[in-house]
Design a protein around this motif. Sequence first.
Motif, PDB file in Angstrom:
ATOM      1  N   UNK A 209      14.925 -11.723  -1.456  1.00  0.00           N
ATOM      2  CA  UNK A 209      13.677 -11.962  -0.477  1.00  0.00           C
ATOM      3  C   UNK A 209      13.347 -10.364  -0.115  1.00  0.00           C
ATOM      4  N   UNK A 210      13.902  -9.404   0.283  1.00  0.00           N
ATOM      5  CA  UNK A 210      13.705  -8.318   0.582  1.00  0.00           C
ATOM      6  C   UNK A 210      13.163  -7.297  -0.605  1.00  0.00           C
ATOM      7  N   UNK A 211      13.708  -7.925  -1.826  1.00  0.00           N
ATOM      8  CA  UNK A 211      13.505  -7.016  -2.804  1.00  0.00           C
ATOM      9  C   UNK A 211      12.035  -7.405  -3.420  1.00  0.00           C
ATOM     10  N   UNK A 212      11.531  -8.760  -3.338  1.00  0.00           N
ATOM     11  CA  UNK A 212      10.218  -9.196  -3.694  1.00  0.00           C
ATOM     12  C   UNK A 212       9.346  -8.245  -3.029  1.00  0.00           C
ATOM     13  N   UNK A 213       9.717  -7.835  -1.650  1.00  0.00           N
ATOM     14  CA  UNK A 213       8.577  -7.139  -1.046  1.00  0.00           C
ATOM     15  C   UNK A 213       8.546  -5.636  -1.169  1.00  0.00           C
ATOM     16  N   UNK A 214       9.440  -5.322  -2.216  1.00  0.00           N
ATOM     17  CA  UNK A 214       9.510  -3.586  -2.202  1.00  0.00           C
ATOM     18  C   UNK A 214       8.138  -2.840  -2.441  1.00  0.00           C
ATOM     19  N   UNK A 215       7.164  -3.379  -3.086  1.00  0.00           N
ATOM     20  CA  UNK A 215       6.006  -2.720  -3.385  1.00  0.00           C
ATOM     21  C   UNK A 215       5.127  -2.811  -2.088  1.00  0.00           C
ATOM     22  N   UNK A 216       4.968  -4.000  -1.442  1.00  0.00           N
ATOM     23  CA  UNK A 216       3.999  -4.025  -0.200  1.00  0.00           C
ATOM     24  C   UNK A 216       4.568  -3.214   0.767  1.00  0.00           C
ATOM     25  N   UNK A 217       6.043  -3.210   0.878  1.00  0.00           N
ATOM     26  CA  UNK A 217       6.589  -2.515   2.157  1.00  0.00           C
ATOM     27  C   UNK A 217       6.384  -0.872   1.773  1.00  0.00           C
ATOM     28  N   UNK A 218       6.471  -0.436   0.735  1.00  0.00           N
ATOM     29  CA  UNK A 218       6.588   0.734   0.089  1.00  0.00           C
ATOM     30  C   UNK A 218       5.248   1.345   0.451  1.00  0.00           C
ATOM     31  N   UNK A 219       4.081   0.422   0.002  1.00  0.00           N
ATOM     32  CA  UNK A 219       2.942   0.854   0.401  1.00  0.00           C
ATOM     33  C   UNK A 219       2.586   0.859   1.901  1.00  0.00           C
ATOM     34  N   UNK A 220       2.847  -0.055   2.795  1.00  0.00           N
ATOM     35  CA  UNK A 220       2.815   0.175   3.874  1.00  0.00           C
ATOM     36  C   UNK A 220       3.455   1.290   4.897  1.00  0.00           C
ATOM     37  N   UNK A 221       4.543   1.404   4.144  1.00  0.00           N
ATOM     38  CA  UNK A 221       5.611   2.426   4.890  1.00  0.00           C
ATOM     39  C   UNK A 221       4.879   3.887   4.510  1.00  0.00           C
ATOM     40  N   UNK A 222       4.513   4.175   3.462  1.00  0.00           N
ATOM     41  CA  UNK A 222       3.980   5.600   3.131  1.00  0.00           C
ATOM     42  C   UNK A 222       2.615   5.640   3.873  1.00  0.00           C
ATOM     43  N   UNK A 223       1.887   4.516   3.870  1.00  0.00           N
ATOM     44  CA  UNK A 223       0.376   4.708   4.734  1.00  0.00           C
ATOM     45  C   UNK A 223       0.998   5.184   6.123  1.00  0.00           C
ATOM     46  N   UNK A 224       1.947   4.266   6.993  1.00  0.00           N
ATOM     47  CA  UNK A 224       2.070   4.458   8.126  1.00  0.00           C
ATOM     48  C   UNK A 224       2.701   6.089   8.194  1.00  0.00           C
ATOM     49  N   UNK A 225       3.417   6.556   7.309  1.00  0.00           N
ATOM     50  CA  UNK A 225       3.928   7.741   7.513  1.00  0.00           C
ATOM     51  C   UNK A 225       2.818   8.829   7.533  1.00  0.00           C
ATOM     52  N   UNK A 226       1.755   8.902   6.766  1.00  0.00           N
ATOM     53  CA  UNK A 226       0.766   9.926   6.822  1.00  0.00           C
ATOM     54  C   UNK A 226      -0.047   9.491   7.872  1.00  0.00           C
ATOM     55  N   UNK A 227       0.140   8.333   8.576  1.00  0.00           N
ATOM     56  CA  UNK A 227      -0.820   7.871   9.804  1.00  0.00           C
ATOM     57  C   UNK A 227      -0.065   8.621  10.818  1.00  0.00           C
ATOM     58  N   UNK A 228       1.115   8.385  10.929  1.00  0.00           N
ATOM     59  CA  UNK A 228       1.841   8.758  11.940  1.00  0.00           C
ATOM     60  C   UNK A 228       2.133  10.184  12.056  1.00  0.00           C
ATOM     61  N   UNK A 229       2.069  11.019  11.019  1.00  0.00           N
ATOM     62  CA  UNK A 229       2.383  12.447  10.840  1.00  0.00           C
ATOM     63  C   UNK A 229       1.447  13.151  11.551  1.00  0.00           C
ATOM     64  N   UNK A 230       0.024  13.011  11.592  1.00  0.00           N
ATOM     65  CA  UNK A 230      -0.813  13.786  12.450  1.00  0.00           C
ATOM     66  C   UNK A 230      -0.377  13.952  13.870  1.00  0.00           C
ATOM     67  N   UNK A 231      -0.230  12.872  14.342  1.00  0.00           N
ATOM     68  CA  UNK A 231       0.142  12.799  15.814  1.00  0.00           C
ATOM     69  C   UNK A 231       1.521  13.465  15.902  1.00  0.00           C
ATOM     70  N   UNK A 232       2.458  13.585  15.174  1.00  0.00           N
ATOM     71  CA  UNK A 232       3.651  13.976  15.206  1.00  0.00           C
ATOM     72  C   UNK A 232       3.723  15.562  14.987  1.00  0.00           C
ATOM     73  N   UNK A 233       2.679  15.906  13.985  1.00  0.00           N
ATOM     74  CA  UNK A 233       2.609  17.451  13.922  1.00  0.00           C
ATOM     75  C   UNK A 233       1.783  18.286  15.106  1.00  0.00           C
ATOM     76  N   UNK A 234       0.802  17.500  15.719  1.00  0.00           N
ATOM     77  CA  UNK A 234       0.125  17.990  16.869  1.00  0.00           C
ATOM     78  C   UNK A 234       0.921  17.992  17.861  1.00  0.00           C
ATOM     79  N   UNK A 235       1.715  17.005  18.187  1.00  0.00           N
ATOM     80  CA  UNK A 235       2.785  16.821  19.280  1.00  0.00           C
ATOM     81  C   UNK A 235       3.772  18.125  19.148  1.00  0.00           C
TER      82      UNK A 235
END
Length: 417
Positions: A209-235
Amino acid sequence: MSSAGIRGVAGRLSGFTVSVIIVTLLGIVAIPLLTDTVGEATWGTLVLIQTVAQFGGILVAFGWGAVGAASVASIAEERRPAFFRRSLQARAVLYACVFPLIALLLIALTHGDIGISILGAAVYLLPYLGANWYFTGEGRPKRLLLFDTVPIVIGGVLGLVGVWFTHELWVYLVFQGLGYLAAVSISALVVHRSPQDADFEDRTPLKTLLATQRHAVSATLVTSLYITLPMLAVWIFLRPLQPMFALANQLFRYASIALLPIQQFFQSWVPANDGGRPRRMRIATVAAMGIGIIGGALIAFLSPWVSTLLSVGTISVPLSVSLPLGVAFVGIATAAVVGYASLVSLGRVRALAVSTTIGAVVGAPLIILFAILGSVPAVAWAVAISELCVGGYLLWVLRTALREHPVRPIDAAEESA
Protein backbone atom coordinates in the motif's frame (compact mmCIF):
# COMPACT_ATOMS: atom_id res chain seq x y z
CA MET A 1 -23.37 24.26 -19.02
CA SER A 2 -27.03 24.18 -17.93
CA SER A 3 -28.39 26.40 -15.17
CA ALA A 4 -28.74 23.33 -12.94
CA GLY A 5 -25.12 22.44 -13.60
CA ILE A 6 -23.99 25.97 -12.82
CA ARG A 7 -25.95 25.91 -9.55
CA GLY A 8 -24.38 22.57 -8.65
CA VAL A 9 -20.86 23.87 -9.32
CA ALA A 10 -21.52 27.07 -7.36
CA GLY A 11 -23.06 25.14 -4.47
CA ARG A 12 -20.16 22.71 -4.19
CA LEU A 13 -17.52 25.42 -4.53
CA SER A 14 -19.22 27.65 -1.95
CA GLY A 15 -19.51 24.68 0.39
CA PHE A 16 -15.76 24.06 0.29
CA THR A 17 -15.15 27.80 0.62
CA VAL A 18 -17.03 28.05 3.93
CA SER A 19 -14.61 25.67 5.66
CA VAL A 20 -11.58 27.50 4.34
CA ILE A 21 -12.93 30.94 5.28
CA ILE A 22 -13.63 29.84 8.86
CA VAL A 23 -10.19 28.29 9.37
CA THR A 24 -8.43 31.23 7.71
CA LEU A 25 -10.27 33.82 9.80
CA LEU A 26 -9.40 31.93 12.97
CA GLY A 27 -5.74 31.88 11.97
CA ILE A 28 -5.75 35.59 11.19
CA VAL A 29 -7.43 36.47 14.50
CA ALA A 30 -4.88 34.29 16.32
CA ILE A 31 -1.91 36.37 15.12
CA PRO A 32 -2.54 39.58 17.12
CA LEU A 33 -3.87 37.66 20.12
CA LEU A 34 -0.81 35.39 20.31
CA THR A 35 1.77 38.09 19.61
CA ASP A 36 0.17 40.19 22.36
CA THR A 37 -0.18 37.44 24.98
CA VAL A 38 2.93 35.28 24.50
CA GLY A 39 5.17 37.81 22.75
CA GLU A 40 6.66 38.22 19.30
CA ALA A 41 9.57 35.82 19.87
CA THR A 42 7.39 33.02 21.27
CA TRP A 43 4.95 33.45 18.41
CA GLY A 44 7.89 33.10 16.00
CA THR A 45 8.79 29.84 17.75
CA LEU A 46 5.20 28.61 17.33
CA VAL A 47 5.36 29.30 13.59
CA LEU A 48 8.64 27.37 13.42
CA ILE A 49 7.00 24.41 15.21
CA GLN A 50 4.05 24.50 12.80
CA THR A 51 6.37 24.66 9.80
CA VAL A 52 8.55 21.75 10.87
CA ALA A 53 5.50 19.68 11.83
CA GLN A 54 4.04 20.40 8.40
CA PHE A 55 7.10 18.76 6.88
CA GLY A 56 6.68 15.75 9.16
CA GLY A 57 2.99 15.66 8.31
CA ILE A 58 3.87 14.87 4.70
CA LEU A 59 5.36 11.60 5.94
CA VAL A 60 2.24 10.89 7.98
CA ALA A 61 -0.21 11.71 5.16
CA PHE A 62 2.08 9.79 2.77
CA GLY A 63 0.49 11.03 -0.42
CA TRP A 64 -3.18 10.57 0.49
CA GLY A 65 -3.52 14.25 1.27
CA ALA A 66 -2.23 15.07 -2.21
CA VAL A 67 -3.90 12.53 -4.50
CA GLY A 68 -6.45 10.96 -2.17
CA ALA A 69 -9.30 13.26 -3.22
CA ALA A 70 -8.89 12.49 -6.92
CA SER A 71 -8.55 8.78 -6.09
CA VAL A 72 -11.78 8.79 -4.08
CA ALA A 73 -13.60 10.62 -6.86
CA SER A 74 -12.50 8.00 -9.38
CA ILE A 75 -13.39 4.76 -7.55
CA ALA A 76 -16.76 3.12 -6.96
CA GLU A 77 -18.73 4.49 -4.00
CA GLU A 78 -19.04 1.12 -2.28
CA ARG A 79 -15.24 0.77 -2.17
CA ARG A 80 -14.50 4.23 -0.78
CA PRO A 81 -14.90 3.57 2.97
CA ALA A 82 -12.57 0.56 2.81
CA PHE A 83 -10.07 2.68 0.86
CA PHE A 84 -10.14 5.28 3.64
CA ARG A 85 -9.93 2.76 6.49
CA ARG A 86 -6.82 1.15 5.04
CA SER A 87 -5.19 4.53 4.54
CA LEU A 88 -5.97 5.48 8.16
CA GLN A 89 -4.34 2.29 9.42
CA ALA A 90 -1.22 3.08 7.42
CA ARG A 91 -1.14 6.72 8.52
CA ALA A 92 -1.53 5.76 12.19
CA VAL A 93 1.60 3.60 11.94
CA LEU A 94 3.44 6.42 10.21
CA TYR A 95 2.36 8.90 12.91
CA ALA A 96 3.91 6.70 15.58
CA CYS A 97 7.17 6.56 13.62
CA VAL A 98 7.38 10.23 12.60
CA PHE A 99 6.37 11.85 15.90
CA PRO A 100 9.59 11.15 17.86
CA LEU A 101 11.74 12.31 14.94
CA ILE A 102 9.95 15.64 14.62
CA ALA A 103 9.97 16.13 18.39
CA LEU A 104 13.75 15.60 18.52
CA LEU A 105 14.31 17.98 15.60
CA LEU A 106 12.21 20.67 17.29
CA ILE A 107 14.05 20.21 20.58
CA ALA A 108 17.32 20.83 18.73
CA LEU A 109 16.00 23.88 16.85
CA THR A 110 14.40 25.49 19.91
CA HIS A 111 17.56 24.91 21.95
CA GLY A 112 16.04 22.50 24.42
CA ASP A 113 12.45 23.66 24.91
CA ILE A 114 11.43 20.04 25.49
CA GLY A 115 7.82 20.40 26.63
CA ILE A 116 6.67 22.75 23.86
CA SER A 117 8.60 20.78 21.23
CA ILE A 118 7.06 17.43 22.16
CA LEU A 119 3.57 18.85 22.56
CA GLY A 120 3.84 20.84 19.33
CA ALA A 121 4.98 17.80 17.35
CA ALA A 122 2.15 15.66 18.74
CA VAL A 123 -0.50 18.32 18.05
CA TYR A 124 0.46 19.50 14.58
CA LEU A 125 0.92 15.99 13.16
CA LEU A 126 -2.66 15.03 14.10
CA PRO A 127 -4.45 16.77 11.18
CA TYR A 128 -2.68 14.45 8.75
CA LEU A 129 -4.73 11.56 10.13
CA GLY A 130 -7.94 13.34 9.12
CA ALA A 131 -10.50 12.74 6.38
CA ASN A 132 -10.66 16.15 4.72
CA TRP A 133 -9.32 14.75 1.44
CA TYR A 134 -11.88 11.93 1.58
CA PHE A 135 -14.83 14.32 1.98
CA THR A 136 -13.34 16.43 -0.82
CA GLY A 137 -13.19 13.42 -3.16
CA GLU A 138 -16.80 12.60 -2.33
CA GLY A 139 -17.75 16.15 -3.30
CA ARG A 140 -19.55 16.57 0.02
CA PRO A 141 -18.46 19.90 1.55
CA LYS A 142 -21.05 19.72 4.35
CA ARG A 143 -19.32 16.65 5.75
CA LEU A 144 -16.00 18.46 5.53
CA LEU A 145 -17.45 21.42 7.41
CA LEU A 146 -19.32 19.56 10.14
CA PHE A 147 -16.99 16.68 10.93
CA ASP A 148 -13.55 18.15 10.21
CA THR A 149 -13.63 21.95 10.27
CA VAL A 150 -16.01 22.58 13.18
CA PRO A 151 -14.12 20.47 15.78
CA ILE A 152 -10.82 22.05 14.73
CA VAL A 153 -12.24 25.56 14.98
CA ILE A 154 -13.78 24.88 18.40
CA GLY A 155 -10.42 23.64 19.66
CA GLY A 156 -8.67 26.70 18.24
CA VAL A 157 -11.13 29.14 19.80
CA LEU A 158 -10.84 27.47 23.20
CA GLY A 159 -7.07 27.58 22.84
CA LEU A 160 -7.12 31.33 22.18
CA VAL A 161 -9.36 31.90 25.18
CA GLY A 162 -7.06 29.79 27.33
CA VAL A 163 -3.88 31.56 26.24
CA TRP A 164 -5.58 34.94 26.76
CA PHE A 165 -6.12 34.15 30.43
CA THR A 166 -2.91 32.23 31.13
CA HIS A 167 -0.37 33.74 28.70
CA GLU A 168 0.97 30.18 28.33
CA LEU A 169 1.59 28.70 24.87
CA TRP A 170 1.12 25.12 26.05
CA VAL A 171 -2.53 25.87 26.89
CA TYR A 172 -3.14 26.93 23.29
CA LEU A 173 -1.45 23.76 22.02
CA VAL A 174 -3.46 21.46 24.29
CA PHE A 175 -6.83 22.81 23.14
CA GLN A 176 -5.74 22.76 19.50
CA GLY A 177 -4.69 19.16 19.93
CA LEU A 178 -8.07 18.23 21.41
CA GLY A 179 -9.79 19.86 18.44
CA TYR A 180 -7.65 17.97 15.94
CA LEU A 181 -8.19 14.70 17.81
CA ALA A 182 -11.96 15.21 17.82
CA ALA A 183 -11.96 15.92 14.08
CA VAL A 184 -9.94 12.79 13.29
CA SER A 185 -12.11 10.58 15.52
CA ILE A 186 -15.49 11.91 14.38
CA SER A 187 -14.52 11.83 10.70
CA ALA A 188 -13.29 8.25 10.92
CA LEU A 189 -16.53 7.18 12.63
CA VAL A 190 -18.65 8.94 9.99
CA VAL A 191 -16.79 7.29 7.13
CA HIS A 192 -17.01 3.90 8.84
CA ARG A 193 -20.79 4.25 9.12
CA SER A 194 -21.30 5.58 5.58
CA PRO A 195 -24.56 4.31 3.98
CA GLN A 196 -22.70 3.24 0.83
CA ASP A 197 -20.26 1.09 2.81
CA ALA A 198 -20.32 -2.39 1.25
CA ASP A 199 -19.15 -5.69 2.67
CA PHE A 200 -15.67 -5.10 1.38
CA GLU A 201 -12.33 -4.92 3.12
CA ASP A 202 -9.06 -3.78 1.59
CA ARG A 203 -6.48 -6.42 2.52
CA THR A 204 -3.57 -4.87 0.63
CA PRO A 205 -0.36 -5.49 2.64
CA LEU A 206 0.89 -2.33 4.31
CA LYS A 207 4.22 -2.44 2.48
CA THR A 208 2.48 -2.74 -0.89
CA LEU A 209 0.00 0.00 0.00
CA LEU A 210 2.76 2.44 0.91
CA ALA A 211 4.67 1.52 -2.25
CA THR A 212 1.70 2.55 -4.39
CA GLN A 213 1.95 6.03 -2.84
CA ARG A 214 5.64 6.50 -3.61
CA HIS A 215 5.26 9.10 -6.37
CA ALA A 216 2.63 11.10 -4.50
CA VAL A 217 4.58 11.18 -1.24
CA SER A 218 7.88 11.98 -2.93
CA ALA A 219 6.20 14.90 -4.71
CA THR A 220 4.66 16.33 -1.55
CA LEU A 221 7.77 15.58 0.52
CA VAL A 222 10.08 17.49 -1.78
CA THR A 223 7.53 20.30 -2.03
CA SER A 224 7.34 20.50 1.75
CA LEU A 225 11.13 20.46 1.96
CA TYR A 226 11.61 23.62 -0.07
CA ILE A 227 8.56 25.23 1.57
CA THR A 228 10.01 24.52 5.03
CA LEU A 229 13.59 25.40 4.08
CA PRO A 230 13.15 29.20 3.86
CA MET A 231 11.78 29.35 7.40
CA LEU A 232 14.58 27.16 8.73
CA ALA A 233 17.24 29.11 6.84
CA VAL A 234 15.99 32.44 8.16
CA TRP A 235 15.70 30.97 11.69
CA ILE A 236 19.31 29.75 11.58
CA PHE A 237 21.08 32.55 9.69
CA LEU A 238 18.82 35.61 10.13
CA ARG A 239 17.27 35.03 13.54
CA PRO A 240 16.43 38.70 14.32
CA LEU A 241 14.36 38.89 11.11
CA GLN A 242 12.57 35.58 11.70
CA PRO A 243 9.34 37.06 13.18
CA MET A 244 8.97 39.35 10.14
CA PHE A 245 9.55 36.52 7.68
CA ALA A 246 7.30 34.26 9.75
CA LEU A 247 4.44 36.76 9.43
CA ALA A 248 5.06 37.16 5.68
CA ASN A 249 5.07 33.38 5.36
CA GLN A 250 1.84 33.09 7.38
CA LEU A 251 0.03 35.56 5.13
CA PHE A 252 1.37 33.68 2.11
CA ARG A 253 0.16 30.41 3.63
CA TYR A 254 -3.31 31.80 4.31
CA ALA A 255 -3.52 32.83 0.67
CA SER A 256 -2.63 29.25 -0.28
CA ILE A 257 -5.34 28.00 2.09
CA ALA A 258 -7.81 30.35 0.40
CA LEU A 259 -6.95 28.57 -2.85
CA LEU A 260 -7.85 25.21 -1.30
CA PRO A 261 -11.62 25.20 -2.01
CA ILE A 262 -10.91 25.88 -5.68
CA GLN A 263 -8.40 23.04 -5.77
CA GLN A 264 -10.84 20.79 -3.92
CA PHE A 265 -13.62 21.61 -6.34
CA PHE A 266 -11.46 20.83 -9.38
CA GLN A 267 -10.21 17.60 -7.76
CA SER A 268 -13.76 16.31 -7.60
CA TRP A 269 -14.98 17.95 -10.86
CA VAL A 270 -12.19 17.25 -13.36
CA PRO A 271 -11.86 13.42 -12.96
CA ALA A 272 -15.50 12.61 -13.85
CA ASN A 273 -15.29 10.15 -16.76
CA ASP A 274 -18.05 11.39 -19.07
CA GLY A 275 -16.01 12.35 -22.11
CA GLY A 276 -15.62 15.98 -21.09
CA ARG A 277 -12.42 15.72 -19.09
CA PRO A 278 -10.09 17.43 -21.64
CA ARG A 279 -12.36 20.47 -21.75
CA ARG A 280 -12.59 20.59 -17.95
CA MET A 281 -8.81 20.35 -17.67
CA ARG A 282 -8.34 23.35 -19.95
CA ILE A 283 -10.95 25.36 -18.05
CA ALA A 284 -9.32 24.45 -14.75
CA THR A 285 -5.86 25.45 -16.01
CA VAL A 286 -6.95 28.88 -17.25
CA ALA A 287 -8.91 29.48 -14.05
CA ALA A 288 -5.93 28.50 -11.87
CA MET A 289 -3.54 30.82 -13.68
CA GLY A 290 -5.98 33.73 -13.51
CA ILE A 291 -6.62 33.17 -9.82
CA GLY A 292 -2.89 32.91 -9.24
CA ILE A 293 -2.22 36.29 -10.84
CA ILE A 294 -5.01 38.02 -8.92
CA GLY A 295 -4.10 36.37 -5.63
CA GLY A 296 -0.41 37.07 -6.15
CA ALA A 297 -1.09 40.77 -6.67
CA LEU A 298 -3.13 40.89 -3.46
CA ILE A 299 -0.35 39.15 -1.52
CA ALA A 300 2.28 41.52 -2.89
CA PHE A 301 0.51 44.81 -2.25
CA LEU A 302 -1.63 44.06 0.81
CA SER A 303 0.86 42.14 2.96
CA PRO A 304 2.77 45.25 4.17
CA TRP A 305 -0.45 46.87 5.39
CA VAL A 306 -2.05 43.68 6.75
CA SER A 307 1.11 42.65 8.62
CA THR A 308 1.26 45.98 10.44
CA LEU A 309 -2.43 45.74 11.29
CA LEU A 310 -2.32 42.15 12.59
CA SER A 311 0.82 42.64 14.67
CA VAL A 312 -0.55 45.87 16.16
CA GLY A 313 2.33 47.81 14.64
CA THR A 314 5.16 45.61 15.92
CA ILE A 315 5.95 43.81 12.64
CA SER A 316 5.83 45.18 9.09
CA VAL A 317 6.52 43.05 6.02
CA PRO A 318 8.28 45.15 3.35
CA LEU A 319 7.20 45.10 -0.30
CA SER A 320 10.62 43.70 -1.17
CA VAL A 321 9.56 40.47 0.60
CA SER A 322 5.84 40.38 -0.22
CA LEU A 323 6.35 40.97 -3.97
CA PRO A 324 8.34 37.78 -4.66
CA LEU A 325 5.92 35.79 -2.49
CA GLY A 326 3.10 37.14 -4.63
CA VAL A 327 4.94 35.93 -7.73
CA ALA A 328 5.42 32.54 -6.08
CA PHE A 329 1.65 32.27 -5.58
CA VAL A 330 1.13 32.24 -9.36
CA GLY A 331 3.22 29.07 -9.57
CA ILE A 332 1.51 27.51 -6.56
CA ALA A 333 -2.00 28.11 -7.91
CA THR A 334 -1.10 26.68 -11.30
CA ALA A 335 0.60 23.61 -9.85
CA ALA A 336 -2.19 22.93 -7.36
CA VAL A 337 -4.87 22.58 -10.04
CA VAL A 338 -2.85 21.31 -13.01
CA GLY A 339 -0.98 18.78 -10.90
CA TYR A 340 -3.41 17.55 -8.28
CA ALA A 341 -6.60 17.69 -10.34
CA SER A 342 -5.71 17.24 -14.01
CA LEU A 343 -2.50 15.20 -14.00
CA VAL A 344 -3.67 12.91 -11.19
CA SER A 345 -6.80 12.35 -13.24
CA LEU A 346 -4.58 11.25 -16.14
CA GLY A 347 -2.56 8.91 -13.95
CA ARG A 348 0.52 11.17 -14.27
CA VAL A 349 1.40 11.20 -10.57
CA ARG A 350 5.05 10.69 -11.42
CA ALA A 351 5.11 14.13 -13.02
CA LEU A 352 4.34 15.64 -9.61
CA ALA A 353 7.45 14.04 -8.16
CA VAL A 354 9.58 15.25 -11.07
CA SER A 355 8.21 18.80 -10.84
CA THR A 356 8.91 19.13 -7.14
CA THR A 357 12.40 17.74 -7.62
CA ILE A 358 13.02 20.44 -10.22
CA GLY A 359 11.71 23.06 -7.79
CA ALA A 360 13.93 21.80 -5.00
CA VAL A 361 17.06 21.54 -7.16
CA VAL A 362 16.56 25.10 -8.36
CA GLY A 363 15.30 26.69 -5.15
CA ALA A 364 17.06 24.99 -2.23
CA PRO A 365 20.65 26.09 -3.04
CA LEU A 366 19.49 29.65 -3.71
CA ILE A 367 17.52 29.79 -0.45
CA ILE A 368 20.50 28.65 1.61
CA LEU A 369 22.94 30.89 -0.26
CA PHE A 370 20.81 34.03 0.12
CA ALA A 371 20.15 33.30 3.80
CA ILE A 372 23.88 33.00 4.43
CA LEU A 373 24.41 36.27 2.56
CA GLY A 374 21.84 37.90 4.85
CA SER A 375 19.08 38.86 2.40
CA VAL A 376 15.48 37.93 3.27
CA PRO A 377 14.10 39.44 0.00
CA ALA A 378 16.51 37.28 -1.99
CA VAL A 379 15.32 34.22 -0.06
CA ALA A 380 11.76 35.13 -1.03
CA TRP A 381 12.77 35.47 -4.70
CA ALA A 382 14.37 32.02 -4.52
CA VAL A 383 10.98 30.68 -3.38
CA ALA A 384 9.30 32.42 -6.33
CA ILE A 385 11.73 30.99 -8.86
CA SER A 386 11.28 27.45 -7.56
CA GLU A 387 7.47 27.67 -7.58
CA LEU A 388 7.39 29.04 -11.12
CA CYS A 389 9.61 26.17 -12.26
CA VAL A 390 7.21 23.66 -10.72
CA GLY A 391 4.12 25.22 -12.27
CA GLY A 392 5.78 25.65 -15.66
CA TYR A 393 6.87 22.02 -15.83
CA LEU A 394 3.41 20.73 -14.93
CA LEU A 395 1.82 22.92 -17.59
CA TRP A 396 4.21 21.44 -20.16
CA VAL A 397 3.39 17.88 -19.06
CA LEU A 398 -0.37 18.49 -19.25
CA ARG A 399 -0.12 20.10 -22.67
CA THR A 400 1.98 17.21 -23.98
CA ALA A 401 -0.35 14.60 -22.48
CA LEU A 402 -3.47 16.12 -24.01
CA ARG A 403 -1.82 16.40 -27.42
CA GLU A 404 -0.23 12.97 -27.63
CA HIS A 405 -2.57 10.64 -25.78
CA PRO A 406 -6.34 10.25 -25.61
CA VAL A 407 -7.88 10.68 -22.19
CA ARG A 408 -8.96 7.32 -20.84
CA PRO A 409 -10.61 6.18 -17.60
CA ILE A 410 -8.22 5.96 -14.66
CA ASP A 411 -7.89 3.21 -12.13
CA ALA A 412 -7.23 4.25 -8.55
CA ALA A 413 -4.55 1.63 -8.05
CA GLU A 414 -2.90 2.42 -11.37
CA GLU A 415 -2.80 6.16 -10.77
CA SER A 416 -0.78 5.62 -7.60
CA ALA A 417 1.52 3.01 -9.12
